[in-house]
Design an enzyme around this catalytic site. Structure first.
Site, short mmCIF file in Angstrom:
data_model
loop_
_atom_site.label_atom_id
_atom_site.label_comp_id
_atom_site.label_asym_id
_atom_site.label_seq_id
_atom_site.Cartn_x
_atom_site.Cartn_y
_atom_site.Cartn_z
N LYS A 174 0.65 -1.07 -0.01
CA LYS A 174 -0.02 0.21 -0.15
C LYS A 174 0.97 1.36 -0.12
CE LYS A 174 -2.57 2.72 3.26
NZ LYS A 174 -3.31 2.82 4.62
N TRP A 192 -9.50 0.53 0.57
CA TRP A 192 -10.76 1.11 1.34
C TRP A 192 -10.15 2.48 2.20
CZ3 TRP A 192 -10.60 -4.19 2.41
CH2 TRP A 192 -11.38 -4.86 1.39
N HIS A 193 -9.26 2.88 2.21
CA HIS A 193 -8.55 3.99 2.84
C HIS A 193 -8.69 5.45 2.34
CE1 HIS A 193 -6.04 0.74 5.13
NE2 HIS A 193 -7.29 0.69 5.39
N TYR A 194 -9.76 5.69 1.52
CA TYR A 194 -9.71 6.82 0.77
C TYR A 194 -10.08 7.97 1.78
CZ TYR A 194 -14.30 4.72 1.00
OH TYR A 194 -15.72 4.14 1.48
N HIS A 195 -9.81 9.19 1.54
CA HIS A 195 -9.75 10.23 2.69
C HIS A 195 -9.73 11.71 1.64
CE1 HIS A 195 -5.48 9.13 1.96
NE2 HIS A 195 -5.46 10.53 2.06
#
Length: 597
Positions: free
Chosen positions: A428, A529-532
């Site tokens: 990642k 799924w770590h969008y910000h």
């Protein structure tokens, strides 16, 4: 296994769930079991809309001090904390997690993500990049559908954001004491852990929540029985006399009083599970607020639907402009992930994320393993976002079409059962510099907005991916990993080459060819799924997370963050809910004391 056995794996997809099985229908369970512990949670249809505060008895009797929109990772701890002193309404668009077996058990992790029905705890969306993604639709938010890994942000991150370190270090343990556990540390995880150390991702930091360079074992929200503990359980710390939690409450927009110099939030409009519309209001007392905690997709979407955003975009959709801010929904980021799948000739025990390598190359290395799929269910179709279909990571994003899915479904029966033995190693990008944006497609709050992340558009991101792939290659050739797989280096080469031939998302043939690796990164990109972003501090909210240009409105969640904290953000987002709850209470109570003097 023979090379030919792998040729039909060309569309074998990664959704780093660790098993595939026939979908389990969520059990309704015993309603009274969780209702006894959380008597303040009820269906949205049971809500009785009050009149506006100005017409209530004594002015404000039925109004709330705080309306928190979004019962997720930040919203649950925030609402629980605020309820200690004030009246709080928490609105969640999804159901409870407690009786949903797909949510509750580690072994069913992939099933919620594979369920694309309107009642699923996971709402899938496809970014304009072509990457399949998911957002939570359940009390507890992302903590109810994620891989469970728990690790804090670094001290430098806390300092950079400007948080009070003392309060941060009080808020993390508040979460940890209630829902965080030490992982079982399964054999696959140990092999990855020891392999990372062997290839130089050092030192060995053992078990720790702290974010430090090297290799470590982190916490998990799964207990030793494989049962998930979500942010929803933090509501057990709420004052039951001061909190109402409504499920299946789909907020349509925030209401404003625009008669003053600056618009003032006064309440929200929401629909219940029957489609009936309701209104809920905050008190007119000083300090009462609407607080949006809908996550990095939901929060900018709700601001736009409520009239806060670029004027030209809002007017195109006939949305009344409350405040013109061109930066709402801008500078969205997602941490791109690439993975390699390592097939074995024997089953591997299931595990989700337990160990991580925090490198100095701008990437994190994690792993998951194991499958629970029976031979019979290999022929089953598990939905558009299931582990073998979902993110279509083995073909370039723009080619991840429904035709490709249908082709996979036809060929799935030919995949050898042994292919479902093995595990994933994940790389990642830690701090992506590529930026995208979010825009409304329509005015339906239930629909996904348009999202573009622009993966790998910045050269530093693509270089980070190349570094990560080379690191993963070293890892699978390390002595601890070879000892675990009981393979020699030549056998590993054979497995890797077979997977490349099969177009499974393993390493490309020539990892010394930078151009080839860069293309591999772009073709196999998926999400963790770590969008910000989308409601950044200094652009949409101020340092206290108050929405600029209006009164009595805040956003407190991952949409305000410039970078994803730690290797996995859930710990810090839950901490953030608690932290801001305490901070708001202290400031409001101090103001009250000052007025009384």
């Amino acid at each position: 296994m023979k090379i030919n056995d792998y040729k039909n794996l060309s569309l074998f997809l990664f959704l780093f769930s660790s098993s595939l099985a026939t979908l389990i229908i969520p059990s309704q369970g015993d309603y009274k079991a969780w209702q006894t512990q959380y008597p303040f949670i009820r269906q949205a249809s049971l809500f009785s809309s009050p009149s506006p505060p100005s017409s209530l008895t004594n002015g404000r009797k039925k109004a709330y001090d705080y309306i928190v929109v979004g019962g997720g990772t930040a919203g649950c701890p925030l609402a629980a904390t605020l309820s200690q002193k004030y009246k709080v309404l928490l609105l969640e668009r999804g159901d409870v997690p407690f009786t949903n077996r797909n949510v509750s058990y580690l072994s069913n992790f992939h099933l919620t993500l594979a369920d694309t029905s309107d009642t699923s705890a996971s709402q899938y969306f496809v970014s304009n990049d072509g990457v399949f993604n998911a957002r939570a639709r359940v009390l507890g938010g992302g903590t109810s559908i994620n891989a469970g890994f728990y690790t804090r942000a670094s001290a430098s991150y806390v300092e950079r954001v400007g948080w009070d370190a003392k309060l941060v270090n009080e808020s993390y343990p508040w979460v940890e004491k209630q829902i965080v556990n030490v992982p079982m540390f399964e054999p696959w995880q140990r092999a990855v852990h020891d392999g990372l150390l062997d290839v130089g991702v050092s030192p060995d930091n053992g078990f720790t929540y702290d974010h430090v360079y090297g290799t470590k074992v982190g916490g998990t929200i799964f207990d030793k029985y494989g049962r998930r503990h979500t942010a929803a359980e933090l509501l057990s710390s709420a004052n039951p006399q001061n909190i109402d939690v409504l499920i299946h409450a789909r907020v349509q927009k925030i209401m404003f009083d625009t008669t003053g110099k600056k618009p003032r939030a006064v309440g929200v409009v929401f629909k219940d599970e029957k489609g009936v519309q309701h209104e809920a209001f905050i008190s007119r007392r000083q300090g009462s607020e609407v607080i949006v905690t809908c996550g990095a997709i939901g929060s900018p979407q709700l601001l736009l639907l409520s009239g806060i955003g670029p004027k030209s975009d809002l007017e195109k959709l006939n949305i009344s402009v409350v405040h013109d801010n061109k930066l709402v929904g801008k500078d969205m980021s997602d941490n791109p992930m690439n993975a390699i799948y390592v097939p074995f000739n024997k089953p591997v025990k299931q595990s989700l994320i337990e160990t991580v390598g925090i490198t100095k190359l701008g990437v994190y290395i994690e792993a998951s393993s194991g499958y629970g799929q029976s031979k019979d269910s290999i022929t089953c179709h598990h939905g558009i976002t299931s582990a073998e279909i979902g993110q279509l990571s083995t073909i370039p994003p723009k080619q991840r079409t429904h035709e490709a899915i249908e082709s996979y479904k036809r060929n799935k029966k030919d995949i050898p059962y042994e292919a479902f033995h093995g595990g994933f190693i994940l790389s990642k990008i830690a701090y992506p510099k590529s930026k995208g944006e979010l825009k409304l497609i329509n005015t339906n709050a239930d629909d996904n907005p348009s999202v573009m992340f622009n993966y790998f558009s910045h050269p530093e991101d693509i270089q980070g991916c190349v570094n990560g792939i080379r690191m993963m290659e070293k890892l699978v050739r390390s002595k601890p990993f070879l000892d675990f797989t009981q393979c020699d280096s030549k056998t590993v080469d054979k497995l890797l080459n077979m997977s490349v031939t099969a177009n499974v998302n393993l390493l490309p043939r020539h990892t010394n060819d930078t151009e080839s690796l860069e293309q591999f990164c772009r073709d196999t990109v998926i999400t963790i799924w770590h969008y910000h972003g989308g409601c950044h501090v200094g652009q949409v909210v101020n340092k206290d997370y108050e929405v600029m240009g209006v009164h009595r409105l805040r956003v407190i969640d991952g949409s305000t963050l410039d970078e994803s904290p730690g290797t996995n953000p859930q710990a810090t987002v839950m901490m953030m809910g608690r932290y801001m709850g305490v901070k708001i209470l202290r400031e409001r109570l101090n103001k009250t004391k000052g007025l009384q003097r």
